[in-house]
Design an enzyme around this catalytic site. Sequence first.
Site, PDB file in Angstrom:
ATOM      1  N   HIS A   1     -72.743  34.204  65.888  1.00 44.88           N
ATOM      2  CA  HIS A   1     -73.191  35.683  65.110  1.00 44.88           C
ATOM      3  C   HIS A   1     -73.798  36.382  65.242  1.00 44.88           C
ATOM      4  O   HIS A   1     -74.022  37.488  64.336  1.00 44.88           O
ATOM      5  CB  HIS A   1     -71.964  35.904  63.845  1.00 44.88           C
ATOM      6  CG  HIS A   1     -70.523  35.016  64.598  1.00 44.88           C
ATOM      7  ND1 HIS A   1     -70.350  35.006  65.686  1.00 44.88           N
ATOM      8  CD2 HIS A   1     -69.774  33.650  63.009  1.00 44.88           C
ATOM      9  CE1 HIS A   1     -69.126  34.341  65.506  1.00 44.88           C
ATOM     10  NE2 HIS A   1     -68.861  33.181  64.381  1.00 44.88           N
TER      11      HIS A   1
ATOM     12  N   HIS B   1     -24.621  30.612  76.282  1.00 43.01           N
ATOM     13  CA  HIS B   1     -23.638  30.056  76.168  1.00 43.01           C
ATOM     14  C   HIS B   1     -23.412  31.251  75.195  1.00 43.01           C
ATOM     15  O   HIS B   1     -21.792  31.314  74.773  1.00 43.01           O
ATOM     16  CB  HIS B   1     -22.771  28.978  75.920  1.00 43.01           C
ATOM     17  CG  HIS B   1     -23.652  28.295  77.591  1.00 43.01           C
ATOM     18  ND1 HIS B   1     -24.679  26.950  77.063  1.00 43.01           N
ATOM     19  CD2 HIS B   1     -23.108  27.292  78.934  1.00 43.01           C
ATOM     20  CE1 HIS B   1     -25.206  26.279  77.871  1.00 43.01           C
ATOM     21  NE2 HIS B   1     -24.393  26.841  78.790  1.00 43.01           N
TER      22      HIS B   1
ATOM     23  N   HIS C   1     -73.122  28.113  60.580  1.00 44.90           N
ATOM     24  CA  HIS C   1     -72.588  28.980  62.091  1.00 44.90           C
ATOM     25  C   HIS C   1     -73.151  30.064  62.265  1.00 44.90           C
ATOM     26  O   HIS C   1     -73.491  30.524  63.145  1.00 44.90           O
ATOM     27  CB  HIS C   1     -71.482  28.321  62.812  1.00 44.90           C
ATOM     28  CG  HIS C   1     -70.132  29.090  62.951  1.00 44.90           C
ATOM     29  ND1 HIS C   1     -69.864  29.140  61.726  1.00 44.90           N
ATOM     30  CD2 HIS C   1     -69.626  29.807  64.066  1.00 44.90           C
ATOM     31  CE1 HIS C   1     -69.016  30.180  61.216  1.00 44.90           C
ATOM     32  NE2 HIS C   1     -68.824  30.543  62.540  1.00 44.90           N
TER      33      HIS C   1
HETATM   34  S1  FES Z   1     -25.502  28.735  74.131  1.00 45.47           S
HETATM   35 FE1  FES Z   1     -25.201  26.920  75.163  1.00 45.47          FE
HETATM   36  S2  FES Z   1     -27.619  26.596  75.029  1.00 45.47           S
HETATM   37 FE2  FES Z   1     -26.963  27.987  73.027  1.00 45.47          FE
HETATM   38 FE   LIG Z   2     -67.267  32.215  63.060  1.00 48.29          FE
END
Ligand code: FES
Ligand SMILES: [Fe+2]
Lengths: 442, 183
Positions: free
Chosen positions: A214, A104, A209
């Site tokens: 590795h 919005h 490990h």
């Molecule tokens: S302005 Fe409405 S959710 Fe951000």
């Molecule tokens: Fe690792």
Amino acid sequence: MVVDIRGLVDAKQGTVDPRIYHDEEIYQQELKNVFARCWLFLAHDSQIPNPGDYVTTYMGEDPVLVVRKRDGSVGVFMNQCRHRGMRLCRADAGSAKSFSCSYHGWTYDLSGNLVGVPSEDDAYRNEINKAEWGAVKVPQVDNYRGFIFGTWDPSAPPLLDYIGDFRFYFDAFADRTEAGTELIGGAHRWVFPANWKFAAEQFCSDMYHAPISHASAVLALTPDDQDVDEEVFPMDGTKGRQFSSELGHGTGFFVESGDVLANIVGQKPADWFQGGNPEAIGRLGDARAERMRGAHATLFPNFSFLPGINTLRIWHPKGPNEMEVWAWTLVDKNAPADVREAQRIGTGRTFSVAGLFEQDDGENWSEIQRVLRGHIARRSSFNVQMGLGHEWDDDPDFPGKVNRVYCEMAARGFYKRWADMASGMSWDELMASVRKAVEVSG
Amino acid sequence: MTAQLESSPVTSVDVELQHQIEQFLYLEARFLDERRFEEWLDLFSDDVHYWMPTRTVRYERELDKEFSASNEVAHFDENKRALEERVTRIRSGMAWAEEPPSRTRHMVHNVIIELGDSPSELLVRSNILLYRGRLDRDVDFFVGFREDVLRQSEDADYGWLIARRSIFLDQTLILAKNMSIFL
Ligand code: FES
Ligand SMILES: [Fe+2]
């Protein structure tokens, strides 16, 4: 339901209950008591050099914006609009004058203050108090040597107290020169279908490990005339040290042996990191700037790095069964161009989603996690006993509680801290136990 | 009535060459899928640069920063020797990400050839789709486009060598536990 988490980790006997990697209730407690309280790594200064520069990241599962403000300071706030909760910014990084919500249109400034509301007069009749409806701000943000950290907990101890006795080891990575460090541009980001603790613990505590997991990478990178067991990855654990902090951090490394760095990034960067940088020796001393080799490290809970190889990464939790890795490459700002270039290529080639080393970690962790779907698989504890009771704290070169490099002392420290925090222990208790341990060890 | 095109506004590449290059890329895909990595390596010139930048989510106005630059980090930034090391690793029997091996299927599409200044070098664009199955349940798709420089070579077994390959993936966060594969 609140699970008694402290009972799931027995640091004295060296056991952990596999449910800590799997159960949703434990995970929710972990988000609340660990990730919403700890100091978490957010970004490096060099990622946001100019006013308006931002990156988006996560603290636990909470998305945040990390923004360079006009006065040069860093603002960190929830990447969430206060109107209906839309994610404010959907890019990984960029530069902005303000952040406008795509739902919005509420608009927030670089500090996260609400500065614009469409139809404020007409629809809201000027009755909305914008000062009350800014994005939720991260109450504590601090910067240590270019590394920006934040915590959701206003009562968390100062960052330097939180790093504590690990600072000696962190400095070997972060404080080598007055000029400081910077990240090379770009990041390796990928998904492991496994609990984040497997990765964080491994970087904290697990040199064990490497020669097995590795083996193929070590073999591929070792010149024919070198003996792997002697020169590259010494199997003799007395040739290295592991350090464990009561604060949960840990590191391990070879001392004066283990040529792995030269094989990974090349001789020049290896020399630069292992004695070739006089300024680093001056600042750090020869133990850290010359004799440490092939180190792994984790700053509790989920910030890990490999000094020398210079990958750093966050293990972002994504539910109990998944993590995201965000990995960068760090260089000394004043490193010679050829060192920097070798680091850029060598690090990506070894520790990344396509890296010769890290490919195999993914296989291990994802298969562990799959096995943990089984009821019986979660019923017997895991063995974390290596080197139990053999630590010492009077090492001439490496302060704090240390042990041989092939060891699980730092894992026990990591899990102990994790269990204490996840179970909701207060900061007073948490920090008192650290002071007590330091006093006992004199 | 069949239309007879003297010259096409779409492509000036003759059918013969197009066919040859597509078959070359299919052969390469086949070598990979059949794990004939040594034969695959032979398709690259000794001075090859094999590169896959990283990628980030950016807004439209900053799309020029989407891919990491050549002096930044990359998923692959390989010369011939580095590619050979990767094959050595896979062949070691201890490369756990490929032992047991992945099952791969490389699909090469939309091959577009651009003639360069030199008749012996071509810029070849293609789309790539790689399905990778691993163990019982791992499923990964790697999708993107590639820009290759193909160099004609009399010594090469198949007439052409890949002198440069740039791979641009359509994922930013890689939704796989590893890329133990080649694209
Ligand atoms: S302005 Fe409405 S959710 Fe951000
Ligand atoms: Fe690792």
